[in-house]
Motif scaffolding. Sequence first.
Motif, PDB file in Angstrom:
ATOM      1  N   SER A   1      43.665  42.163  33.776  1.00 45.28           N
ATOM      2  CA  SER A   1      43.388  41.873  35.189  1.00 45.28           C
ATOM      3  C   SER A   1      44.284  40.762  35.701  1.00 45.28           C
ATOM      4  CB  SER A   1      41.923  41.482  35.379  1.00 45.28           C
ATOM      5  OG  SER A   1      41.091  42.545  35.048  1.00 45.28           O
ATOM      6  N   PHE A   2      44.471  39.734  34.879  1.00 47.77           N
ATOM      7  CA  PHE A   2      45.344  38.607  35.237  1.00 47.77           C
ATOM      8  C   PHE A   2      46.774  39.094  35.477  1.00 47.77           C
ATOM      9  CE2 PHE A   2      48.270  35.216  33.924  1.00 47.77           C
ATOM     10  CZ  PHE A   2      47.898  34.221  34.808  1.00 47.77           C
ATOM     11  N   CYS A   3      47.296  39.900  34.575  1.00 49.40           N
ATOM     12  CA  CYS A   3      48.669  40.415  34.710  1.00 49.40           C
ATOM     13  C   CYS A   3      48.831  41.275  35.959  1.00 49.40           C
ATOM     14  CB  CYS A   3      49.065  41.212  33.469  1.00 49.40           C
ATOM     15  SG  CYS A   3      49.238  40.204  31.989  1.00 49.40           S
ATOM     16  N   HIS A   4      47.859  42.126  36.223  1.00 49.18           N
ATOM     17  CA  HIS A   4      47.918  42.969  37.421  1.00 49.18           C
ATOM     18  C   HIS A   4      47.846  42.135  38.692  1.00 49.18           C
ATOM     19  CE1 HIS A   4      48.076  46.863  35.522  1.00 49.18           C
ATOM     20  NE2 HIS A   4      47.047  46.547  34.751  1.00 49.18           N
ATOM     21  N   SER A   5      47.010  41.107  38.680  1.00 46.73           N
ATOM     22  CA  SER A   5      46.864  40.248  39.849  1.00 46.73           C
ATOM     23  C   SER A   5      48.169  39.514  40.163  1.00 46.73           C
ATOM     24  CB  SER A   5      45.741  39.242  39.620  1.00 46.73           C
ATOM     25  OG  SER A   5      45.672  38.337  40.683  1.00 46.73           O
ATOM     26  N   ILE A   6      48.804  38.976  39.126  1.00 46.01           N
ATOM     27  CA  ILE A   6      50.052  38.235  39.326  1.00 46.01           C
ATOM     28  C   ILE A   6      51.174  39.149  39.811  1.00 46.01           C
ATOM     29  CG2 ILE A   6      51.893  37.038  38.075  1.00 46.01           C
ATOM     30  CD1 ILE A   6      49.777  35.568  36.535  1.00 46.01           C
ATOM     31  N   SER A   7      51.264  40.330  39.239  1.00 44.12           N
ATOM     32  CA  SER A   7      52.366  41.230  39.607  1.00 44.12           C
ATOM     33  C   SER A   7      52.143  41.917  40.950  1.00 44.12           C
ATOM     34  CB  SER A   7      52.591  42.269  38.507  1.00 44.12           C
ATOM     35  OG  SER A   7      51.430  43.062  38.345  1.00 44.12           O
TER      36      SER A   7
END
Length: 126
Positions: A12-18
């Motif tokens: 979720s963190f990676c998707h949010s940042i990208s």
Amino acid sequence: MSYANCSSDHISFCHSISAHIEPSSFKQASQHDCWRQATMTELQALERNQTWTLMKLPPGKHTIGCKWVYRIKHKANGSIERYNARLVAKGFTQQEGVDYFETFSPVAKFTTVRFFLRHFNMLFPS
């Protein structure tokens, strides 16, 4: 790249940042309220700290350019903490003794210092 071995929080963190794009120019940033506000906040801070003094340029001298750098600061969970704008001088065009006579070091945040001290102590215990 595979997310197969990552936790759902990390995914979720990676998707949010990208999902968010940082502008690469003032022209791009000026089209969005959040970046315009970040730019104004930076300009107000520069004025409040009396970062510069306006003066006439001496004959035969050239100005040193600057550019805006935009970054999104995230919280640990991936949500946006704030939009950050910085006005940076193109210092690579400067010559010591001609364009400047002194330098300064940016101040580190205490949390950064603490992080390095903890990891240094783990690597080299006393």
